[in-house]
Design an enzyme around this catalytic site. Structure first.
Site, PDB file in Angstrom:
ATOM      1  N   TYR A 299     -51.369 -24.725 -97.103  1.00  0.00           N
ATOM      2  CA  TYR A 299     -51.455 -24.917 -95.652  1.00  0.00           C
ATOM      3  C   TYR A 299     -50.156 -24.491 -94.976  1.00  0.00           C
ATOM      4  O   TYR A 299     -50.155 -23.939 -93.873  1.00  0.00           O
ATOM      5  CB  TYR A 299     -51.765 -26.384 -95.334  1.00  0.00           C
ATOM      6  CG  TYR A 299     -51.802 -26.706 -93.867  1.00  0.00           C
ATOM      7  CD1 TYR A 299     -52.855 -26.278 -93.059  1.00  0.00           C
ATOM      8  CD2 TYR A 299     -50.764 -27.422 -93.267  1.00  0.00           C
ATOM      9  CE1 TYR A 299     -52.877 -26.558 -91.697  1.00  0.00           C
ATOM     10  CE2 TYR A 299     -50.782 -27.709 -91.908  1.00  0.00           C
ATOM     11  CZ  TYR A 299     -51.832 -27.271 -91.127  1.00  0.00           C
ATOM     12  OH  TYR A 299     -51.840 -27.543 -89.786  1.00  0.00           O
TER      13      TYR A 299
ATOM     14  N   GLU B  17     -41.404 -37.113 -97.648  1.00  0.00           N
ATOM     15  CA  GLU B  17     -41.306 -35.709 -98.066  1.00  0.00           C
ATOM     16  C   GLU B  17     -42.623 -34.983 -97.816  1.00  0.00           C
ATOM     17  O   GLU B  17     -42.630 -33.855 -97.320  1.00  0.00           O
ATOM     18  CB  GLU B  17     -40.930 -35.648 -99.555  1.00  0.00           C
ATOM     19  CG  GLU B  17     -40.839 -34.248-100.149  1.00  0.00           C
ATOM     20  CD  GLU B  17     -39.635 -33.451 -99.680  1.00  0.00           C
ATOM     21  OE1 GLU B  17     -38.712 -34.046 -99.083  1.00  0.00           O
ATOM     22  OE2 GLU B  17     -39.616 -32.222 -99.875  1.00  0.00           O
TER      23      GLU B  17
ATOM     24  N   TYR C 299     -50.211 -35.483 -96.488  1.00  0.00           N
ATOM     25  CA  TYR C 299     -51.309 -34.514 -96.521  1.00  0.00           C
ATOM     26  C   TYR C 299     -52.652 -35.237 -96.520  1.00  0.00           C
ATOM     27  O   TYR C 299     -52.846 -36.206 -97.255  1.00  0.00           O
ATOM     28  CB  TYR C 299     -51.204 -33.646 -97.786  1.00  0.00           C
ATOM     29  CG  TYR C 299     -52.322 -32.637 -97.910  1.00  0.00           C
ATOM     30  CD1 TYR C 299     -52.397 -31.546 -97.052  1.00  0.00           C
ATOM     31  CD2 TYR C 299     -53.314 -32.783 -98.883  1.00  0.00           C
ATOM     32  CE1 TYR C 299     -53.438 -30.625 -97.146  1.00  0.00           C
ATOM     33  CE2 TYR C 299     -54.349 -31.865 -98.988  1.00  0.00           C
ATOM     34  CZ  TYR C 299     -54.397 -30.789 -98.111  1.00  0.00           C
ATOM     35  OH  TYR C 299     -55.420 -29.885 -98.211  1.00  0.00           O
ATOM     36  N   VAL C 300     -53.532 -34.769 -95.659  1.00  0.00           N
ATOM     37  CA  VAL C 300     -54.918 -35.234 -95.638  1.00  0.00           C
ATOM     38  C   VAL C 300     -55.807 -33.998 -95.775  1.00  0.00           C
ATOM     39  O   VAL C 300     -55.590 -32.991 -95.079  1.00  0.00           O
ATOM     40  CB  VAL C 300     -55.243 -35.988 -94.330  1.00  0.00           C
ATOM     41  CG1 VAL C 300     -56.710 -36.394 -94.294  1.00  0.00           C
ATOM     42  CG2 VAL C 300     -54.350 -37.218 -94.201  1.00  0.00           C
TER      43      VAL C 300
ATOM     44  N   GLY D  86     -58.294 -41.019 -89.017  1.00  0.00           N
ATOM     45  CA  GLY D  86     -57.105 -41.873 -88.891  1.00  0.00           C
ATOM     46  C   GLY D  86     -56.381 -42.092 -90.210  1.00  0.00           C
ATOM     47  O   GLY D  86     -55.588 -43.028 -90.343  1.00  0.00           O
ATOM     48  N   ILE D  87     -56.630 -41.207 -91.183  1.00  0.00           N
ATOM     49  CA  ILE D  87     -56.030 -41.406 -92.513  1.00  0.00           C
ATOM     50  C   ILE D  87     -54.532 -41.113 -92.490  1.00  0.00           C
ATOM     51  O   ILE D  87     -53.737 -41.865 -93.066  1.00  0.00           O
ATOM     52  CB  ILE D  87     -56.760 -40.536 -93.567  1.00  0.00           C
ATOM     53  CG1 ILE D  87     -58.242 -40.946 -93.626  1.00  0.00           C
ATOM     54  CG2 ILE D  87     -56.087 -40.649 -94.931  1.00  0.00           C
ATOM     55  CD1 ILE D  87     -59.116 -40.030 -94.467  1.00  0.00           C
ATOM     56  N   GLY D  88     -54.140 -40.046 -91.805  1.00  0.00           N
ATOM     57  CA  GLY D  88     -52.718 -39.718 -91.697  1.00  0.00           C
ATOM     58  C   GLY D  88     -51.949 -40.835 -91.002  1.00  0.00           C
ATOM     59  O   GLY D  88     -50.894 -41.269 -91.471  1.00  0.00           O
TER      60      GLY D  88
ATOM     61  N   TYR E  43     -47.084 -36.611 -84.149  1.00  0.00           N
ATOM     62  CA  TYR E  43     -45.847 -37.356 -84.384  1.00  0.00           C
ATOM     63  C   TYR E  43     -45.235 -37.830 -83.057  1.00  0.00           C
ATOM     64  O   TYR E  43     -44.729 -38.949 -82.957  1.00  0.00           O
ATOM     65  CB  TYR E  43     -44.848 -36.498 -85.158  1.00  0.00           C
ATOM     66  CG  TYR E  43     -45.331 -36.089 -86.529  1.00  0.00           C
ATOM     67  CD1 TYR E  43     -46.194 -36.903 -87.261  1.00  0.00           C
ATOM     68  CD2 TYR E  43     -44.922 -34.877 -87.106  1.00  0.00           C
ATOM     69  CE1 TYR E  43     -46.638 -36.519 -88.519  1.00  0.00           C
ATOM     70  CE2 TYR E  43     -45.366 -34.497 -88.362  1.00  0.00           C
ATOM     71  CZ  TYR E  43     -46.226 -35.314 -89.061  1.00  0.00           C
ATOM     72  OH  TYR E  43     -46.656 -34.928 -90.303  1.00  0.00           O
TER      73      TYR E  43
END
Lengths: 162, 162
Positions: A28, A86, A89-90, A98-100, A134
């Site tokens: 990615y 570091e 990733y999803v 909403g996992i990230g 972010y």
């Protein structure tokens, strides 16, 4: 966030999954040529006697959906440890649940619980979706700072007796 | 590099000196308002049971001339630890003797000895003398990356149950 979302520390059995995530993230980021990690090296550095980082795996409806890898850093200005993320990733087909955010919130809770003053990570300048995400969390870009990296021959040269 | 240059790990007795260096560095960086470190907090985090970072002190002709503070980070792409240099500082009246380079070379040797893949640090974009110095060592600016920082209320908000 779905009730079917589970976030838990990785175990040695997750090493192949972690390497898969690292390779997908590198793809990615258009940085696949930089990946030399192997399962053995991940096992030794993450699950040995003195783990160099901590890993969280997110499962969504029982499917491995993403991961976060982080370690402790330190701020001299605060005289406090911090957490540096570091990798986050999803998988593309798992985004929008909403996992990230849940992974970041999990680490933020750890940071507060551990008395850390800061939670930091880096993002590629062209990754506008991540940057927007972010910023909405209240994270502040440290635009005035540039990371310098010494590696390979230049690192060996500086390390050699002179 | 002068034969009168000595680089050695800091001891708890160096805490006041370290705090002085941190404050001088912050002043040079126009970031003094960010410094909340105290001697007690430095002692607890750097010389306690589980030190959060390592510190080197450079003496030149018997005078404390500068310091470096660093800790271990981790590269998933390499599956290797690295070293991250949080602070490097040489007092203005001690510059020009190769002290900064000697501190960096000392850490580069540690990085190689510890099997690290990278040695990294950050620099303020306006600090042209430092940037030139780092480039001449062969360090590569990671211009395409921006550090994001979550702290204070935004960190607490993300950490709160939702």
């Amino acid at each position: 966030m779905s009730a079917a979302l589970d976030i838990a520390p990785a175990t040695p059995a997750d090493v192949p999954l972690i390497l898969g995530f690292i390779r997908e993230l590198a793809e990615y980021e258009h940085l696949s040529d930089q990946v030399t990690a192997t399962e053995d090296a991940l096992r030794a550095t993450l699950f040995g006697e003195r783990p160099a980082a901590e890993v969280l795996i997110a499962h969504h409806d029982g499917v491995a959906a993403g991961f976060a890898l982080y370690f402790q850093n330190y701020s001299t200005f605060l005289a406090k440890p911090g957490i540096y993320l570091e990798d986050l990733y999803v998988r593309p087909d798992q985004r929008g649940h909403g996992i990230g955010r849940a992974l970041l919130a999990h680490i933020a809770r750890l940071a507060v619980a551990r008395g850390c003053g800061r939670f930091e990570w880096s993002v590629l300048d062209w990754n506008a979706p991540a940057i927007g995400f972010y910023r909405r969390l209240g994270a502040a870009p440290q635009d005035e700072w540039t990371i310098f990296r010494l590696s390979g021959d230049a690192l060996k040269a500086l390390a050699s007796p002179n």
